[in-house]
Design a protein around this motif. Structure first.
Motif, PDB file in Angstrom:
ATOM      1  N   LEU A  22       0.822  -1.211   0.000  1.00 58.61           N
ATOM      2  CA  LEU A  22       0.000   0.000   0.000  1.00 58.61           C
ATOM      3  C   LEU A  22       0.858   1.264   0.000  1.00 58.61           C
ATOM      4  CD1 LEU A  22      -2.864  -1.114   2.396  1.00 58.61           C
ATOM      5  CD2 LEU A  22      -2.884  -1.028  -0.110  1.00 58.61           C
ATOM      6  N   GLU A  23       1.938   1.253   0.740  1.00 56.15           N
ATOM      7  CA  GLU A  23       2.812   2.436   0.770  1.00 56.15           C
ATOM      8  C   GLU A  23       3.485   2.661  -0.578  1.00 56.15           C
ATOM      9  OE1 GLU A  23       4.531   5.904   1.958  1.00 56.15           O
ATOM     10  OE2 GLU A  23       2.901   4.792   2.923  1.00 56.15           O
ATOM     11  N   LEU A  24       3.926   1.593  -1.223  1.00 55.40           N
ATOM     12  CA  LEU A  24       4.539   1.750  -2.542  1.00 55.40           C
ATOM     13  C   LEU A  24       3.524   2.252  -3.562  1.00 55.40           C
ATOM     14  CD1 LEU A  24       6.912  -1.340  -2.636  1.00 55.40           C
ATOM     15  CD2 LEU A  24       7.540   1.063  -2.348  1.00 55.40           C
ATOM     16  N   ALA A  25       2.284   1.787  -3.467  1.00 53.26           N
ATOM     17  CA  ALA A  25       1.232   2.300  -4.356  1.00 53.26           C
ATOM     18  C   ALA A  25       1.025   3.794  -4.107  1.00 53.26           C
ATOM     19  CB  ALA A  25      -0.068   1.525  -4.146  1.00 53.26           C
ATOM     20  N   ARG A  26       1.012   4.206  -2.845  1.00 58.02           N
ATOM     21  CA  ARG A  26       0.860   5.633  -2.512  1.00 58.02           C
ATOM     22  C   ARG A  26       2.005   6.458  -3.100  1.00 58.02           C
ATOM     23  NH1 ARG A  26      -0.064   3.452   2.675  1.00 58.02           N
ATOM     24  NH2 ARG A  26      -2.290   3.234   3.034  1.00 58.02           N
ATOM     25  N   ARG A  27       3.175   5.837  -3.214  1.00 60.37           N
ATOM     26  CA  ARG A  27       4.346   6.533  -3.750  1.00 60.37           C
ATOM     27  C   ARG A  27       4.445   6.435  -5.273  1.00 60.37           C
ATOM     28  NH1 ARG A  27       9.006   6.938   0.461  1.00 60.37           N
ATOM     29  NH2 ARG A  27       7.795   6.888   2.392  1.00 60.37           N
ATOM     30  N   VAL A  50      -6.214  -6.045  -0.696  1.00 61.40           N
ATOM     31  CA  VAL A  50      -5.069  -5.189  -0.997  1.00 61.40           C
ATOM     32  C   VAL A  50      -5.170  -4.675  -2.435  1.00 61.40           C
ATOM     33  CG1 VAL A  50      -2.549  -5.076  -1.166  1.00 61.40           C
ATOM     34  CG2 VAL A  50      -3.618  -6.360   0.703  1.00 61.40           C
ATOM     35  N   LEU A  51      -5.537  -5.551  -3.358  1.00 62.44           N
ATOM     36  CA  LEU A  51      -5.708  -5.128  -4.753  1.00 62.44           C
ATOM     37  C   LEU A  51      -6.736  -4.002  -4.856  1.00 62.44           C
ATOM     38  CD1 LEU A  51      -5.218  -5.451  -7.796  1.00 62.44           C
ATOM     39  CD2 LEU A  51      -6.990  -7.233  -7.785  1.00 62.44           C
ATOM     40  N   ASP A  52      -7.865  -4.159  -4.184  1.00 59.48           N
ATOM     41  CA  ASP A  52      -8.880  -3.097  -4.202  1.00 59.48           C
ATOM     42  C   ASP A  52      -8.328  -1.781  -3.668  1.00 59.48           C
ATOM     43  OD1 ASP A  52     -10.768  -4.773  -5.307  1.00 59.48           O
ATOM     44  OD2 ASP A  52     -11.856  -5.109  -3.422  1.00 59.48           O
TER      45      ASP A  52
END
Length: 82
Positions: A22-27, A50-52
């Protein structure tokens, strides 16, 4: 040309792996969500939750079930990621 970075996170369906995904997606990274136990119908917890969340953040995600201690699973995980 814009480069899209992708991270492959093992154990991403729960715990520390979930948080990292989730943090990498936010970044701004797309993420491959790997876990041993994958239940597509379970949107409350696990890999598909997590995918959602990754998609809600605006990034792309891919769920790949597999056990990284198994050579065949590792090969399939990398093949599907690439």
């Amino acid at each position: 040309m814009t480069e899209t970075r992708t991270a492959l996170i093992t154990g991403a369906g729960r715990g520390i792996g979930r948080g990292v995904a989730l943090e990498l997606a936010r970044r701004g990274l797309d993420v491959v969500i790997n876990d041993i136990l994958v239940e597509p119908e379970n949107k409350v917890k696990g890999a598909y939750e997590v995918l959602d969340r990754v998609e809600e953040i605006g990034r792309r995600g891919l769920v790949v079930q597999g056990d990284v201690s198994n050579a065949d699973d590792r090969k399939r995980l990398l093949d599907e990621t690439l």
